[in-house]
Structure formats: C-alpha cells, structure tokens
Design a protein around this motif. Structure first.
Motif, PDB file in Angstrom:
ATOM      1  N   ILE A 293       0.745  -1.199  -0.350  1.00  0.00           N
ATOM      2  CA  ILE A 293      -0.078   0.215  -0.551  1.00  0.00           C
ATOM      3  C   ILE A 293       0.370   0.982   0.102  1.00  0.00           C
ATOM      4  O   ILE A 293       0.637   2.247   0.783  1.00  0.00           O
ATOM      5  CB  ILE A 293      -0.965   0.460   1.227  1.00  0.00           C
ATOM      6  CG1 ILE A 293      -2.102  -1.701   0.941  1.00  0.00           C
ATOM      7  CG2 ILE A 293      -1.986   1.319   1.028  1.00  0.00           C
ATOM      8  CD1 ILE A 293      -2.938  -1.518   2.078  1.00  0.00           C
TER       9      ILE A 293
ATOM     10  N   PRO B 168      -3.568   4.650  -2.827  1.00  0.00           N
ATOM     11  CA  PRO B 168      -4.022   4.340  -1.759  1.00  0.00           C
ATOM     12  C   PRO B 168      -4.977   5.369  -1.052  1.00  0.00           C
ATOM     13  O   PRO B 168      -5.807   5.575   0.051  1.00  0.00           O
ATOM     14  CB  PRO B 168      -2.372   4.627  -0.964  1.00  0.00           C
ATOM     15  CG  PRO B 168      -1.265   4.135  -1.839  1.00  0.00           C
ATOM     16  CD  PRO B 168      -2.167   4.950  -2.900  1.00  0.00           C
TER      17      PRO B 168
ATOM     18  N   LEU C 281      -8.793  -1.138  -3.065  1.00  0.00           N
ATOM     19  CA  LEU C 281      -8.056  -0.301  -3.304  1.00  0.00           C
ATOM     20  C   LEU C 281      -7.803  -0.381  -5.019  1.00  0.00           C
ATOM     21  O   LEU C 281      -8.538  -0.987  -5.589  1.00  0.00           O
ATOM     22  CB  LEU C 281      -6.524  -0.006  -3.188  1.00  0.00           C
ATOM     23  CG  LEU C 281      -6.412  -0.569  -2.066  1.00  0.00           C
ATOM     24  CD1 LEU C 281      -4.358  -0.450  -1.650  1.00  0.00           C
ATOM     25  CD2 LEU C 281      -6.600   0.933  -0.991  1.00  0.00           C
TER      26      LEU C 281
END
Length: 148
Positions: free
Chosen positions: A35, A105, A117
């Motif tokens: 992420i 993100p 996401l």
C-alpha cells in the motif's frame, strides 16, 4: 568434446520447450512496501489512509506492512486478513476486468468490511457503477489474474 552441431541441437530442444510464465507477486508493493507504505488498519480505525512508519513495520506474505501506531500493528498481527486490501492491494476494478495494475492508496472503498483499492479516479467511476458486480467478477478472476 561437444561439437557446434551438438550444442545447437541441445539449444533447439530448449527453445522448443514451453516458456514458463512469470507470476506477479501476491501482494502489490512499491520497493517492498504494501500500500505504498500506508497503514492498512488506518482505513478502518481512522476513516482513511495514514502513512505508516518504517520503524513500525512487519513482514507478511513477502511484503513490508507499515503502521502509524503500535496498536494498529498489533491489530494487523492478530488478524491480517481482516485489514489487508482485497486482491493483494492491486486495483480491484482492474482485477474485475481481468488484469493487474497499481493502486492509489487514497482512492479506496470499504464494502462489507473489506478494503478495496483503486488505480485512478476514472477507474473509480467505473468501479462505482456497480461495486457488488465488480467484486463478484474480481473474485472470479483472483488469483488467476496474477499469472496472466
């Protein structure tokens, strides 16, 4: 002593062998960080992404997961599947369409307690046309899309 003809014959057999397809990693990372270094627990606990601290990190599924606090790291350690983004952090919309791409993100959704996401705002608009159907398609494509 091997002759040029024997060497070429051996290489020919190798060249005719089916090529192995490289698989994408199970977790999308940027320089090893999942992420892009954001704290995955923060989406749930803080209502949105917070940058994780490299000094407060752990390894899970060959990726480094960074956390903004000890409490968030401990929550993840206790149940990583509850906090990890779906589809390894790859763009959920792209997976629903049968391919992989990176994510931003800061473009995200929690649906039925799961984090998704998305790559970009245009992809997010497509995702939002029917999130439930996109989830069903993405689940059907996962994880085989990693080998595509």
């Amino acid at each position: 002593m091997p002759t040029r003809r024997n060497i070429l014959a051996g290489l020919g057999a190798f060249a005719l062998a089916p090529a192995a397809r490289a698989a994408s990693p199970m977790i999308f990372t940027d320089q090893g960080a999942a992420i892009l270094g954001f704290d995955t627990v923060s989406y749930f606990a803080n209502g949105g992404p917070i940058a994780g601290n490299p000094e407060n990190a752990l390894m899970w599924k060959d990726a480094v997961w960074r956390f903004a606090s000890d409490a968030n790291r401990e929550a993840f350690e206790a149940n990583p599947r509850a906090y990890a983004p779906q589809f390894g952090g790859y763009c959920a919309y792209a997976v629903s369409q049968g391919f992989l791409t990176t994510t931003d993100p800061k473009i995200w959704h929690i649906v039925n307690g799961k984090l998704y996401l998305i790559h970009s705002h245009p992809m997010d608009r497509e995702w939002m046309r029917d999130p439930e159907a996109n989830i069903v398609r993405a689940e059907a494509n996962w994880p085989s899309v990693l080998y595509g």
